[in-house]
Design a protein around this motif. Structure first.
Motif, short mmCIF file in Angstrom:
data_model
loop_
_atom_site.label_atom_id
_atom_site.label_comp_id
_atom_site.label_asym_id
_atom_site.label_seq_id
_atom_site.Cartn_x
_atom_site.Cartn_y
_atom_site.Cartn_z
N LYS A 29 -18.56 14.38 -5.29
CA LYS A 29 -18.69 15.21 -6.49
C LYS A 29 -18.98 14.35 -7.71
O LYS A 29 -19.82 14.71 -8.55
CB LYS A 29 -17.41 16.02 -6.71
N GLY A 30 -18.30 13.22 -7.82
CA GLY A 30 -18.52 12.32 -8.94
C GLY A 30 -19.91 11.70 -8.93
O GLY A 30 -20.56 11.57 -9.97
N GLY A 31 -20.39 11.31 -7.77
CA GLY A 31 -21.72 10.73 -7.66
C GLY A 31 -22.80 11.75 -7.94
O GLY A 31 -23.82 11.45 -8.57
N TYR A 32 -22.61 12.96 -7.48
CA TYR A 32 -23.61 14.02 -7.70
C TYR A 32 -23.72 14.35 -9.19
O TYR A 32 -24.81 14.57 -9.69
CB TYR A 32 -23.22 15.27 -6.91
N CYS A 33 -22.60 14.35 -9.88
CA CYS A 33 -22.60 14.71 -11.30
C CYS A 33 -22.71 13.51 -12.23
O CYS A 33 -22.61 13.65 -13.44
CB CYS A 33 -21.34 15.50 -11.62
N TYR A 34 -22.91 12.33 -11.67
CA TYR A 34 -23.02 11.12 -12.48
C TYR A 34 -24.20 11.25 -13.44
O TYR A 34 -25.30 11.60 -13.04
CB TYR A 34 -23.19 9.91 -11.58
N ASP A 35 -23.97 11.01 -14.69
CA ASP A 35 -25.00 11.01 -15.73
C ASP A 35 -25.65 12.37 -15.95
O ASP A 35 -26.79 12.46 -16.38
CB ASP A 35 -26.07 9.95 -15.39
N TYR A 64 -14.03 7.02 -1.46
CA TYR A 64 -14.62 7.36 -2.75
C TYR A 64 -15.94 6.62 -2.95
O TYR A 64 -16.93 7.23 -3.38
CB TYR A 64 -13.65 7.00 -3.89
N ASN A 65 -15.96 5.35 -2.64
CA ASN A 65 -17.19 4.57 -2.82
C ASN A 65 -18.33 5.10 -1.96
O ASN A 65 -19.46 5.22 -2.41
CB ASN A 65 -16.94 3.09 -2.51
N ARG A 66 -18.01 5.44 -0.73
CA ARG A 66 -19.05 5.96 0.17
C ARG A 66 -19.51 7.34 -0.28
O ARG A 66 -20.70 7.65 -0.27
CB ARG A 66 -18.52 6.01 1.58
N GLY A 67 -18.59 8.19 -0.69
CA GLY A 67 -18.95 9.52 -1.18
C GLY A 67 -19.75 9.46 -2.46
O GLY A 67 -20.71 10.22 -2.64
N PHE A 68 -19.38 8.55 -3.35
CA PHE A 68 -20.11 8.41 -4.61
C PHE A 68 -21.56 8.01 -4.34
O PHE A 68 -22.48 8.58 -4.91
CB PHE A 68 -19.43 7.36 -5.50
N ALA A 69 -21.76 7.06 -3.44
CA ALA A 69 -23.12 6.61 -3.11
C ALA A 69 -23.94 7.74 -2.49
O ALA A 69 -25.12 7.93 -2.84
CB ALA A 69 -23.06 5.41 -2.17
N GLU A 70 -23.34 8.51 -1.60
CA GLU A 70 -24.07 9.61 -0.96
C GLU A 70 -24.35 10.75 -1.94
O GLU A 70 -25.42 11.34 -1.91
CB GLU A 70 -23.30 10.12 0.26
#
Length: 90
Positions: A29-35, A64-70
């Motif tokens: 969720k954090g990676g998808y909504c990043y920026d 978290y790191n893997r989810g953020f990247a994906e």
């Protein structure tokens, strides 16, 4: 009898999500909504993958790191696809 069965199964279902899975969900969720700002609608994350050999299933941060990247990759791919569709429609 049904109540006893439910009481026995409840701890199994509540402990089924590991720290890696929780971290993956939050990271996706954090990676998808990043920026994207505050107006980003967080997606439903996919099923968390099995940890790699260098990742631990008990580590929230590995998940978290893997989810953020994906999640970040998914958002960028969708943005590129939307840009291509806009150019085709012009």
């Amino acid at each position: 009898m049904k109540k006893i069965l439910l009481l026995l199964l409840f701890p199994v279902f509540s402990l089924a999500q590991t720290a890696f899975n929780s971290g993956f969900n939050d990271g996706y969720k954090g990676g998808y909504c990043y920026d994207k700002g505050l107006n980003c609608q967080k997606p439903i994350p996919p099923i968390a993958p099995v940890p790699n050999a260098n990742e631990k299933s008990t580590s929230y941060y590995d998940g978290y790191n893997r989810g953020f990247a994906e999640g970040l990759s998914k958002a960028r791919n969708l943005k590129q696809l939307n840009t291509k569709l806009l150019l085709v429609n012009l």
